[in-house]
Design a protein around this motif. Structure first.
Motif, PDB file in Angstrom:
ATOM      1  N   ASN A 113    -100.488  37.485 165.063  1.00 57.25           N
ATOM      2  CA  ASN A 113    -102.327  38.507 165.052  1.00 57.25           C
ATOM      3  C   ASN A 113    -102.610  38.218 163.646  1.00 57.25           C
ATOM      4  O   ASN A 113    -103.886  38.092 162.954  1.00 57.25           O
ATOM      5  CB  ASN A 113    -101.875  39.954 164.361  1.00 57.25           C
ATOM      6  N   ALA A 114    -102.043  37.356 162.899  1.00 52.90           N
ATOM      7  CA  ALA A 114    -102.314  37.122 161.346  1.00 52.90           C
ATOM      8  C   ALA A 114    -102.090  35.751 160.760  1.00 52.90           C
ATOM      9  O   ALA A 114    -101.672  34.762 161.372  1.00 52.90           O
ATOM     10  CB  ALA A 114    -100.975  36.969 160.340  1.00 52.90           C
ATOM     11  N   PRO A 115    -103.706  35.121 160.818  1.00 46.19           N
ATOM     12  CA  PRO A 115    -103.630  33.245 160.547  1.00 46.19           C
ATOM     13  C   PRO A 115    -102.893  32.995 159.202  1.00 46.19           C
ATOM     14  O   PRO A 115    -102.376  33.597 158.627  1.00 46.19           O
ATOM     15  CB  PRO A 115    -105.234  33.633 160.153  1.00 46.19           C
ATOM     16  N   LEU A 116    -102.164  31.468 159.530  1.00 46.92           N
ATOM     17  CA  LEU A 116    -101.608  31.426 158.395  1.00 46.92           C
ATOM     18  C   LEU A 116    -102.575  30.114 157.803  1.00 46.92           C
ATOM     19  O   LEU A 116    -102.769  29.143 158.369  1.00 46.92           O
ATOM     20  CB  LEU A 116    -100.404  30.451 159.409  1.00 46.92           C
ATOM     21  N   PHE A 117    -102.522  30.262 155.902  1.00 47.86           N
ATOM     22  CA  PHE A 117    -102.853  29.487 155.301  1.00 47.86           C
ATOM     23  C   PHE A 117    -102.223  28.437 154.647  1.00 47.86           C
ATOM     24  O   PHE A 117    -101.517  28.571 153.865  1.00 47.86           O
ATOM     25  CB  PHE A 117    -103.759  30.183 154.379  1.00 47.86           C
ATOM     26  N   PRO A 118    -101.695  27.159 155.043  1.00 49.00           N
ATOM     27  CA  PRO A 118    -100.320  26.604 154.599  1.00 49.00           C
ATOM     28  C   PRO A 118    -100.620  25.690 153.067  1.00 49.00           C
ATOM     29  O   PRO A 118    -101.872  25.120 152.697  1.00 49.00           O
ATOM     30  CB  PRO A 118     -99.999  25.886 155.257  1.00 49.00           C
ATOM     31  N   ALA A 119     -99.725  25.223 152.087  1.00 47.83           N
ATOM     32  CA  ALA A 119     -99.942  24.292 151.272  1.00 47.83           C
ATOM     33  C   ALA A 119     -98.936  23.336 151.270  1.00 47.83           C
ATOM     34  O   ALA A 119     -97.971  23.201 152.585  1.00 47.83           O
ATOM     35  CB  ALA A 119     -99.753  24.721 149.696  1.00 47.83           C
ATOM     36  N   LEU A 120     -99.284  22.101 150.843  1.00 51.30           N
ATOM     37  CA  LEU A 120     -98.420  21.362 151.647  1.00 51.30           C
ATOM     38  C   LEU A 120     -97.285  20.751 150.600  1.00 51.30           C
ATOM     39  O   LEU A 120     -97.670  20.901 149.151  1.00 51.30           O
ATOM     40  CB  LEU A 120     -99.032  19.611 151.220  1.00 51.30           C
TER      41      LEU A 120
END
Length: 461
Positions: A113-120
């Motif tokens: 349900n939740a979008p995931l916003f990652p960093a390198l």
């Protein structure tokens, strides 16, 4: 989704959701997490997130998603039961043994349900490509781009080959480092000069700026055979192509660099200025009690020592504290522009700080295991006899850690600790945009039937 083997024998999927980007004013609960890396407590951590908070609206992930990014099993189906995506889907199968008691954890249903916003992070970067070396060796052999470019010019300058810039760029990338798997897996904004490597997005009341701030991790050992952050191993001294070049930085954040200039423009954008909450996320810590804050975040200064015949005797690296790129260039910029929160990981601890201007710094990366905190009598392994004085204990960059506001852990003398660094206690943090708070919770895996404890909360202001 319904699949009909026959009309009388349907198969039904679970219910997932897909929604537009939430507009400003939407109350959201966002999980702040990092450094999963298939570590022992990760599945337990994410399971407790869902059991405690319920529905999660988004995930801000400050890097180090897996260990070796080109190993597909770490993303999807690792035999130990704790692969990256299954843990975030509630279908992991990880057994954790504590105090002679075994507990099965399945993670939490989050990314359905939740979008995931990652960093390198450094564990999203593969090193020099090889058809013969194992993936682990390739991962550890990241090489500076400028050195790879120099080797290209030496090897191909006199050959009659097409002057194709794309071929040259591909060769240099294959012989230095890449984040290809990360970029292929995730659908992220690609409007910056770095494409998916750094980006900004508005999510409800939050303007999230994600930066590419990480370097290759090397051991702190000074042993003769160590490929170290401070020296080259003795057995490679006569072969510079095998050198590690210390903890070299993958992407510059110095003034004048494409990333820095893009960031300056983003901080002047209308999207940033009108956001209720202004958050910057990256991997490397600006302030921490953990081990990875030393040495300073700067390009290594190389010293080559030779004997009278010119034979290399030692290669070592210095990192002047006064040249830390994050502290000297980035933090003043973020402070000037009114950022509310800088969120990061890398050292596998929980601790937080606040500077004089009110910018909050949070490291909530004690997810699956910890390498310790260096506070009071605990000292980091640092080199002696170098030009630079490396800080063995505390936060080298000046700010004092803040003691949790609700229920801190206590030391042996009964004094409250300003951190959590444990291989038994796992931590997660939640941003509640309706309340404007970040709350941190801990769970003791040695006592699997006990409740999760909220131990800290602060306001974004």
């Amino acid at each position: 989704v319904t699949s009909l083997k026959t009309p009388e024998d349907p198969l039904y999927s679970a219910v997932f959701t897909l929604t537009p980007t939430p507009p400003p004013g939407t109350p959201l609960k966002i999980l702040l997490t990092s450094d999963h890396q298939l570590m022992p407590m990760t599945a337990a951590n994410l399971q407790k997130v869902v059991e405690t908070i319920g529905f999660i609206d988004g995930v801000f992930f400050a890097g180090d998603l897996t260990n070796i990014p080109d190993r597909a099993s770490e993303w999807f189906d690792d035999q130990r039961g704790g692969a990256f995506f299954p843990c975030l889907q509630g279908r992991a199968q990880y057994t954790l043994e504590k105090n002679e008691q075994t507990t099965l954890y399945q993670g939490g249903q989050i990314i359905q349900n939740a979008p995931l916003f990652p960093a390198l992070g450094n564990h999203e970067i593969m090193g020099r490509f090889s058809m013969t070396e194992p993936l682990g060796e390739q991962f550890n052999h990241a090489y500076p781009r400028e050195q790879a470019a120099a080797h290209y010019n030496q090897q191909f300058a006199n050959l009659n080959i097409p002057k194709d810039p794309s071929l040259k760029a591909a060769w240099i990338k294959a012989n230095s480092f890449n984040s290809d798997t990360y970029e292929e897996i995730f659908s992220l904004p690609d409007h910056s000069p770095g494409g998916k490597k750094y980006y900004a997005i508005t999510f409800g009341d939050v303007r999230l700026i994600v930066l590419y701030i990480t370097n290759i991790w090397r051991v702190p050992s000074l042993d003769d055979n160590a490929l170290s952050r401070y020296r080259e191993p003795t057995y490679h001294l006569e072969n510079p192509e095998k050198w590690g070049y210390g903890q070299h930085i993958f992407e510059s954040i110095q003034p004048g660099s494409p990333q820095y200039e893009w960031l300056v423009n983003e901080l002047e954008s209308s999207e940033f200025k009108r956001a209720k909450y202004k958050i910057v996320m990256f991997h490397h810590p600006p302030h921490t009690l953990g081990g990875n804050i030393v040495p300073a975040y700067t390009n290594p200064r190389q010293t080559i020592l030779t004997d009278p015949t010119g034979q290399v005797q030692k290669v070592r690296y210095e990192y002047p504290l006064e040249d830390d790129h994050i502290i000297q260039h980035l933090e003043p910029l973020l402070t000037e522009k009114g950022v509310h929160l800088v969120y990061y990981g890398h050292s596998h601890v929980w601790n937080r700080f606040r500077n004089e201007a009110g910018v909050n710094f949070l490291e909530s990366s004690n997810i699956g295991n910890s390498y310790g905190a260096y506070f009071r009598d605990e000292k980091r392994p640092i080199p002696q006899g170098y030009q630079e004085t490396y800080v063995a204990t505390g936060n080298p960059n000046g700010l004092e850690p803040i003691v949790p506001t609700i229920d801190p852990l206590l030391d042996e003398q009964g004094q409250p600790l300003p951190y959590i660094a444990s291989n038994d206690i796992t931590v997660f943090s939640i941003l509640d945009t309706q309340k404007g708070t970040i709350s941190s919770y801990r769970f003791d895996t040695r006592q699997p039937t006990t409740q999760v404890v909220k131990f800290d909360e602060f306001e974004l202001r």
